[in-house]
Design a protein around this motif. Structure first.
Motif, mmCIF file in Angstrom:
data_model
loop_
_atom_site.group_PDB
_atom_site.id
_atom_site.type_symbol
_atom_site.label_atom_id
_atom_site.label_comp_id
_atom_site.label_asym_id
_atom_site.label_seq_id
_atom_site.Cartn_x
_atom_site.Cartn_y
_atom_site.Cartn_z
ATOM 1 N N LYS A 245 4.937 -6.693 -13.550
ATOM 2 C CA LYS A 245 4.460 -5.378 -13.983
ATOM 3 C C LYS A 245 5.290 -4.258 -13.356
ATOM 4 O O LYS A 245 5.639 -3.282 -14.024
ATOM 5 N N ALA A 246 5.598 -4.399 -12.079
ATOM 6 C CA ALA A 246 6.372 -3.359 -11.397
ATOM 7 C C ALA A 246 7.769 -3.232 -11.989
ATOM 8 O O ALA A 246 8.267 -2.110 -12.233
ATOM 9 N N GLN B 244 0.836 -1.209 0.000
ATOM 10 C CA GLN B 244 0.000 0.000 0.000
ATOM 11 C C GLN B 244 0.869 1.257 0.000
ATOM 12 O O GLN B 244 0.584 2.220 -0.722
ATOM 13 N N GLN B 245 1.929 1.241 0.796
ATOM 14 C CA GLN B 245 2.805 2.418 0.868
ATOM 15 C C GLN B 245 3.596 2.612 -0.424
ATOM 16 O O GLN B 245 3.762 3.745 -0.884
ATOM 17 N N PHE B 246 4.078 1.522 -1.008
ATOM 18 C CA PHE B 246 4.810 1.642 -2.271
ATOM 19 C C PHE B 246 3.890 2.131 -3.389
ATOM 20 O O PHE B 246 4.298 2.942 -4.231
ATOM 21 N N GLU B 247 2.651 1.643 -3.395
ATOM 22 C CA GLU B 247 1.682 2.099 -4.386
ATOM 23 C C GLU B 247 1.425 3.599 -4.237
ATOM 24 O O GLU B 247 1.317 4.333 -5.226
ATOM 25 N N LYS B 248 1.355 4.051 -2.996
ATOM 26 C CA LYS B 248 1.150 5.481 -2.748
ATOM 27 C C LYS B 248 2.351 6.288 -3.227
ATOM 28 O O LYS B 248 2.201 7.372 -3.821
ATOM 29 N N ARG C 190 15.604 -9.205 -12.694
ATOM 30 C CA ARG C 190 14.389 -9.679 -12.026
ATOM 31 C C ARG C 190 13.263 -9.825 -13.041
ATOM 32 O O ARG C 190 12.474 -10.779 -12.990
ATOM 33 N N ARG C 191 13.161 -8.872 -13.952
ATOM 34 C CA ARG C 191 12.127 -8.948 -14.989
ATOM 35 C C ARG C 191 12.316 -10.191 -15.858
ATOM 36 O O ARG C 191 11.359 -10.926 -16.130
ATOM 37 N N ASP C 192 13.565 -10.434 -16.265
ATOM 38 C CA ASP C 192 13.830 -11.594 -17.121
ATOM 39 C C ASP C 192 13.509 -12.903 -16.399
ATOM 40 O O ASP C 192 12.947 -13.834 -16.992
ATOM 41 N N ASN D 219 10.848 -0.675 -7.744
ATOM 42 C CA ASN D 219 11.627 -1.884 -7.426
ATOM 43 C C ASN D 219 11.179 -2.507 -6.114
ATOM 44 O O ASN D 219 11.040 -3.733 -6.002
ATOM 45 N N ASN D 220 10.954 -1.662 -5.115
ATOM 46 C CA ASN D 220 10.485 -2.183 -3.831
ATOM 47 C C ASN D 220 9.101 -2.810 -3.954
ATOM 48 O O ASN D 220 8.803 -3.831 -3.313
ATOM 49 N N LEU D 221 8.265 -2.194 -4.784
ATOM 50 C CA LEU D 221 6.921 -2.741 -4.998
ATOM 51 C C LEU D 221 7.010 -4.115 -5.673
ATOM 52 O O LEU D 221 6.321 -5.068 -5.273
ATOM 53 N N GLY D 222 7.851 -4.227 -6.687
ATOM 54 C CA GLY D 222 8.035 -5.526 -7.347
ATOM 55 C C GLY D 222 8.575 -6.570 -6.397
ATOM 56 O O GLY D 222 8.129 -7.739 -6.408
ATOM 57 N N ASP D 223 9.504 -6.182 -5.543
ATOM 58 C CA ASP D 223 10.061 -7.134 -4.583
ATOM 59 C C ASP D 223 8.999 -7.591 -3.592
ATOM 60 O O ASP D 223 8.934 -8.776 -3.238
ATOM 61 N N ALA D 224 8.163 -6.643 -3.122
ATOM 62 C CA ALA D 224 7.106 -7.009 -2.172
ATOM 63 C C ALA D 224 6.101 -7.958 -2.813
ATOM 64 O O ALA D 224 5.670 -8.942 -2.191
#
Length: 263
Positions: A224-225, A190-194, A242-244, A207-212
């Motif tokens: 997607k992140a 929620q915080q990363f999205e904000k 990470r994407r690959d 990057n943090n959102l993708g990791d979470a």
């Protein structure tokens, strides 16, 4: 009576009577005798000559053996010195790391003490709450970090776009990291999205959102992140591998829709 050395009456001496023939040595016998004595006398000289020639050969072999031993000792000494230098290097690096950690910890402690005094006095600003929350995050006191970061948001008297730019790292991203380190992934997301809503090009928050999302096993949203990161920073060293990896894991090779396209 005839004498012992003169012929008797029969013309035969005592020696002849005894059956012993006495005659003078011939020249040939004398020559053979001289040759034998000459060869015998020459034998020690030959032996000494052989010994004198063998001694330098033995000395040469001994010198070569000593040289080999010396080279071996030097080689072994070089190896020992190399090990010693490596050990000293490791000890030096370890000591530097420990000293650096102690200094950083001491600096953080001093900063936390000063900021806590300002908070207790009631004169702390939103920025100082944020700084105190960031210090607690670095000290790995995650509940305290969450508390002060939330207070920073509550006290911030500007709009949220400015809030995202506070200090060196956005407060929402810092709050999301604190939740993630405290194993509260839903609140972290929620915080990363904000954070990315307030600042779409904030690649650290993406990057943090993708990791979470990946920690939560939501691989598609994680992909997607990281795809979003690469739209802003195509050479990002965190997002690209990470994407690959995620593309292979979810079976996607042609990319996925990203939030920027929706906007």
């Amino acid at each position: 009576m005839p004498g012992w050395g003169t012929p008797g009456r029969w013309g035969v001496g005592l020696s002849s009577a005894a059956g012993i023939s006495v005659s003078q040595p011939s020249d040939e016998d004398e020559r053979r005798c001289r040759n034998f004595l000459h060869k015998f006398s020459a034998l020690p000289c030959c032996t000494m000559a052989w010994l004198s020639t063998s001694q330098p050969a033995e000395s040469s072999v001994g010198a070569k053996i000593n040289a080999v031993y010396e080279v071996g000792e030097l080689f072994e000494l070089g190896i020992q010195l190399s090990y010693l230098l490596i050990l000293l290097g490791l000890l030096g690096a370890g000591s530097f790391f420990v000293v650096r950690q102690v200094l950083v910890r001491r600096e953080l402690d001093l900063s936390a003490k000063e900021l806590q005094e300002q908070v207790r006095s009631g004169d702390a600003s939103a920025t100082e709450y944020f700084e105190l929350g960031a210090v607690m995050l670095r000290r790995k006191f995650y509940p305290a970090a969450i508390k002060y970061l939330q207070q920073a948001i509550q006290k911030w008297d500007r709009d949220e776009q400015d809030l995202a730019q506070v200090s060196y790292s956005p407060v929402y991203n810092a709050l999301g990291v604190s939740y993630k380190r405290d194993n509260k992934l839903d609140k972290a997301i929620q915080q990363f999205e904000k954070a990315v809503e307030l600042q779409p090009g904030y690649v650290t928050a993406w990057n943090n959102l993708g990791d979470a999302y990946e920690l939560k096993k939501d691989l598609k949203n994680a992909l997607k992140a990281f795809e979003e990161v690469l739209l802003f920073d195509p050479n990002n060293k965190v997002a690209r591998p990470r994407r690959d990896d995620l593309r292979q894991r979810v079976g996607m090779y042609k990319g996925v829709p990203v939030k920027t396209e929706k906007r």
